[in-house]
Enzyme design. Structure first.
Site, PDB file in Angstrom:
ATOM      1  N   LEU A 176       0.848  -1.189   0.000  1.00 48.14           N
ATOM      2  CA  LEU A 176       0.000   0.000   0.000  1.00 48.14           C
ATOM      3  C   LEU A 176       0.885   1.240   0.000  1.00 48.14           C
ATOM      4  O   LEU A 176       1.670   1.451   0.921  1.00 48.14           O
ATOM      5  CB  LEU A 176      -0.923   0.001   1.224  1.00 48.14           C
ATOM      6  N   GLY A 217       2.859  -5.762   8.132  1.00 47.53           N
ATOM      7  CA  GLY A 217       2.590  -4.336   7.948  1.00 47.53           C
ATOM      8  C   GLY A 217       1.486  -4.111   6.945  1.00 47.53           C
ATOM      9  O   GLY A 217       0.358  -4.590   7.114  1.00 47.53           O
ATOM     10  N   ASP A 218       1.800  -3.397   5.873  1.00 42.83           N
ATOM     11  CA  ASP A 218       0.813  -3.103   4.828  1.00 42.83           C
ATOM     12  C   ASP A 218       1.122  -3.869   3.551  1.00 42.83           C
ATOM     13  O   ASP A 218       0.824  -3.412   2.448  1.00 42.83           O
ATOM     14  CB  ASP A 218       0.756  -1.595   4.551  1.00 42.83           C
ATOM     15  N   GLU A 219       1.697  -5.055   3.689  1.00 47.18           N
ATOM     16  CA  GLU A 219       2.061  -5.882   2.535  1.00 47.18           C
ATOM     17  C   GLU A 219       1.260  -7.193   2.552  1.00 47.18           C
ATOM     18  O   GLU A 219       1.079  -7.809   3.602  1.00 47.18           O
ATOM     19  CB  GLU A 219       3.559  -6.188   2.542  1.00 47.18           C
TER      20      GLU A 219
END
Length: 309
Positions: A176, A217-219
């Protein structure tokens, strides 16, 4: 009265009759529907259409003998509890079957209606309990997607299967782009809400064969079987980007609503073209994602050169 669907892998018709006769006797809180199969292939085809609650299986078939039969069945039925029916009373043999993934084993000369029903019930209960515990360990608590550990395990299995059967599969590495900005401006509560919304989309709009995980995280990572050429990979990746790069309504820490547009970058790779092992493939997908981000591209397909594991 509940009816339990049982698949029986057995080429001896006398033994098929015996099992059906024992499970047809009155007693217990379950009725049993038994479908018998003489070959591993016919069992595999049936499971592809409908899963039973338990598999009962003999290990000695015309096309396979001994513990090798169990391994072949487990290859496509690891998600179903297996009980081995054996003509041997050797406890060491039974222990080996359990070590290889069977829930229990029963010597055929000891079979009785009560013992067979009890073993089916206990094996199903024990198997379900093990699966529930494994799910707790393998799920990301926030998004309820598979976590990094589950991804590593699934990817290893996927690579092994692809090598064995000469198949290809795709992997997407999703990051993201503006997640930190959303977190900073609206607070971590809004960031968590966005991750949950994204995870819900990934779960809802996926094929049954696809595997989706939160990498950290955002992965996120998507493993997609049955994609074997760049044209299919591009179509699949473009669809995922269009699906996810959307507007989302979030609440800040004060409870105010905000509509945010999510930007993301995707690196797309194929096995074995872009990595002939789990680590190489994952690294290539990650590297390709960062290349897409650096070039301000929505997604990028890795170059068709092989990487070593």
């Amino acid at each position: 009265m509940n009816t339990r669907l049982i698949y029986l892998l057995e080429d001896n018709q006398d033994d098929v009759y015996l099992v059906k006769e024992l499970l047809s006797q009155q007693g217990g809180k379950h009725k049993y529907a038994i479908n018998a199969f003489e070959t591993i292939e016919s069992l595999r085809d049936a499971i592809a259409q409908l899963n039973p609650e338990v598999i009962l299986m003999d290990l000695n078939l015309p096309q396979s003998r001994g513990l090798e039969t169990l391994l072949r069945v487990k290859d496509f039925a690891a998600h179903i509890p297996i009980i081995v029916l054996t003509g041997m009373s050797d406890e060491m043999f039974g222990e080996k079957a359990i070590q290889l993934g069977a829930q229990d084993y029963l010597p055929k000369h000891e079979l009785s209606a009560h013992l067979l029903r009890r073993t089916i019930a206990f094996s199903k209960e024990r198997f379900d309990m093990q699966r529930n515990l494994e799910n707790l360990v393998s799920l990301d608590r926030l998004t309820m997607l598979s976590n990094r550990g589950a991804l590593d395990k699934h990817l290893h299995t996927q690579v092994q299967d692809a090598r064995r059967y000469g198949k290809q599969f795709a992997m997407l590495f999703i990051d993201l782009d503006n997640f930190k900005t959303i977190n900073d401006e609206l607070g971590h509560q809004a960031g968590d809400q966005l991750l949950k919304l994204l995870a819900t989309k990934l779960k809802m709009y996926k094929r049954s064969s696809d595997f989706v995980a939160r990498y950290g995280g955002d992965e996120f990572v998507v493993i997609a079987p049955n994609i074997d050429n760049p044209a299919q990979l591009e179509l699949f990746t473009r669809y995922k980007h269009t699906l996810l790069a959307d507007s989302y309504c979030l609440q800040d820490q004060q409870g105010n609503m905000h509509e945010v547009t999510l930007d993301l970058s995707i690196g797309a790779v194929l096995f074995p073209d872009h990595g002939d092992g789990p680590t190489a493939l994952l690294n290539c997908a990650d590297k390709t994602m960062y290349e897409a981000k650096a070039q301000s591209l929505p997604f990028l397909l890795a170059e068709a050169t092989r990487h070593s594991a």
